[in-house]
Design an enzyme around this catalytic site. Sequence first.
Site, PDB file in Angstrom:
ATOM      1  N   GLU A   1     -18.919  -4.164   0.008  1.00 50.88           N
ATOM      2  CA  GLU A   1     -19.334  -3.419   1.193  1.00 50.88           C
ATOM      3  C   GLU A   1     -18.967  -1.969   0.914  1.00 50.88           C
ATOM      4  O   GLU A   1     -17.790  -1.602   0.938  1.00 50.88           O
ATOM      5  CB  GLU A   1     -18.540  -3.963   2.381  1.00 50.88           C
ATOM      6  CG  GLU A   1     -19.156  -3.792   3.724  1.00 50.88           C
ATOM      7  CD  GLU A   1     -18.206  -4.294   4.811  1.00 50.88           C
ATOM      8  OE1 GLU A   1     -17.777  -3.452   5.610  1.00 50.88           O
ATOM      9  OE2 GLU A   1     -17.886  -5.487   4.858  1.00 50.88           O
TER      10      GLU A   1
ATOM     11  N   ASP B   1     -12.298   1.965  13.242  1.00 48.60           N
ATOM     12  CA  ASP B   1     -11.365   1.841  12.132  1.00 48.60           C
ATOM     13  C   ASP B   1      -9.948   2.222  12.507  1.00 48.60           C
ATOM     14  O   ASP B   1      -9.716   3.182  13.246  1.00 48.60           O
ATOM     15  CB  ASP B   1     -11.840   2.717  10.953  1.00 48.60           C
ATOM     16  CG  ASP B   1     -13.014   2.076  10.238  1.00 48.60           C
ATOM     17  OD1 ASP B   1     -12.869   0.923   9.795  1.00 48.60           O
ATOM     18  OD2 ASP B   1     -14.084   2.713  10.151  1.00 48.60           O
TER      19      ASP B   1
END
Lengths: 278, 431
Positions: A57, A68
């Site tokens: 990824e 995040d």
Amino acid sequence: MSERAPGSTSVLDDLFAVTRGEGRAALVGYLPAGYPDIPGSQAVMRAMLDGGCDLIEVGLPFSDPVLDGQVIQAAQQRALAAGTRIADVLRTVESVTSAGGRAVVMTYFNPVLAYGPERFARDLAAAGGSGVITPDLIVDEAQFWLDATEGAGIAPIFLVAPSSPMDRIVLTAGASRGFLYAASTMGVTGTRDQVASSAPELVSRCRQATDLPVAVGLGVRTADQAAEIAGYADAVIVGSAFVALAGGPGGAAAVAGLAAELATGVRSADRTHQETSA
Amino acid sequence: MTAPHGRPRPDGLPRPSDGLTGTSHDPDARGYFGSMGGRWLPEALVAALDEIADAYDKARFDPEFLTELDRLAETYAGRPSPLSEAARLTEHVGGARILLKREDLNHTGSHKINNVLGQALLTRKMGKRRVIAETGAGQHGVATATAAALLGLDCTIYMGSVDTRRQALNVARMKLLGATVVAVDSGSATLKDAINEAFRDWVTNVASTSYIFGTAAGPHPFPMIVRDLQRIIGLEARQQVLELTGRLPDAVVACVGGGSNAIGTFHAFLDDPGVRLVGAEAGGDGMETGRHASTISGGSVGVLHGARSYLLQDDEGQITESHSISAGLDYPGVGPEHSHLAEIGRAEYVSVTDAEAMDAFALLTRTEGIIPAIESAHAVAAAVKAAAEIGPAGIVLINISGRGDKDMETAMEWFGLDRPDGVSAAATATK
Ligand SMILES: Cc1ncc(COP(=O)(O)O)c(C=O)c1O
């Protein structure tokens, strides 16, 4: 793998046909392109492949990554400060696929809008990428993106969360190709000591909605956790744990070591309870 | 205008609940104002946004909720806010007659309390015990901490560490009120990063927590809810201007950070085609320097913090840092309804530099004895220009969104007030 994979949804379909045939889960490793720097990120991704990741990824670093946690935020900031551009991300995808690996891009959506969704999908396919994970794009807003990815032959990959009601899982799975990304827990990326109990429950709801492979991400760092998730999911996604090692003194070698452990984990799961159709 | 549930006010002025009953300018079912708005954020938060939207749809027609909102607005926050005639400022400018809507006189010192009381009541209705909020200048943080104290809710405020330094007084206020203040160091360490961090908290704790968004931006339904709760500013002001002058103003001017005080002020005038709507964006060091926060005048369309709207970004969609002397306007995004009003040409957005704003800050202080928030001073600067253009036959309404107490340190530095000649430095601004 020896030859370069063509960039299309079928790369992902083939991957999951293989892993289901082997009775195991796929291992997916995340790293932002450009972290710790551009050649460094490409070396780390090759180490992930060498260690046993089935899919990379490739993160497109973004200035405002709301999903995040601190480790991946900091890595993206550093990648941007080092001057990483979208062209570098695409070249990084190419470095993975020309080494025989499979790659998808994970990106917040504003950079895709700025680059042009159709152009992005096309250029990613040309680089050998097979799909795009878009954590801040919900299917309700995505029609033009579905058109763009379909035109380029790559997979739009959406997320579902423990908070997603059944009707939204059905909607989201219906728009996804390749696999469906199930967030293990409510929260942001970052390692956790235990896999949240919400993960198996969410995956079982996904199974009712779709035959697509279901990948579980958020919070995984150990082989035991990977084995646990591999017991009910089709793929285990590991991000922060790789990112933390990639920037550390052990570098690529340490990353390859972790990948090897996790690859053992996804193969040692007790899958006797699982009733997925291949 | 009176809410269907209550007795009319003796003075006939509208009440906050009158802002909630829906308008012909509501967004569509997906939260779009024209092509702006929507929901551009993680799936994990969609259920929570739906929950808020459902709760709001019920609340806006719930007499008990509306009565409580009106009661708190009047007996706690001090509504209605007055309209002041700015006679000496008008004379100084020599243009249109200038009127001031006094949101600076609200409890906690700005318009932010209008929004927060409504959202905090909504939080209680949803049965949640914890609120979070972002803040730039600290005014929204203070207002949220205040409402949390009033209603007995746990409160965490996210604030960029650059802003905790330049708005230290408001940090102290929030702490006194019992809030946890988290200084955010990531990114540019200002308002946009505080919003990122608040979203991260929300996605983690959404089951127990309500996010009290501070401006008319973000994902649907926030732009609509915040706007509706701020509409009272314009509803009152329109009637007050009519009563005082017998006619509508020629221009209505407000500052635009995320856009809540401006949309609340503009909204009552949207269907008055003769009324110019002017939004003052922060011009920082000047548009030509690139160091500014003029999102509409100097940005382009993209998605940030949950909405499609104008924003400041580079050629690859990375959000760029904004710059302004005013923490409350130092934001690279703007609410979608403003972007829509700009796109259809109903409102105009102008850029006001730090220097122009500080001149206006001193000017209003010296001519009217009102020390405005530096945010509001941007509106004053734009209004002075508009008043000069429009001329003595006209009327210009300015929304004074907040007071300047929180800005004393910045003013001391700007004008050198701790130097012997400092006061005269401020005075020259009025020449
Ligand atoms: C006094 C004052 N005015 C204006 C603003 C800008 O916000 P908005 O554009 O939402 O009114 C702020 C924000 O902190 C403020 O404190």
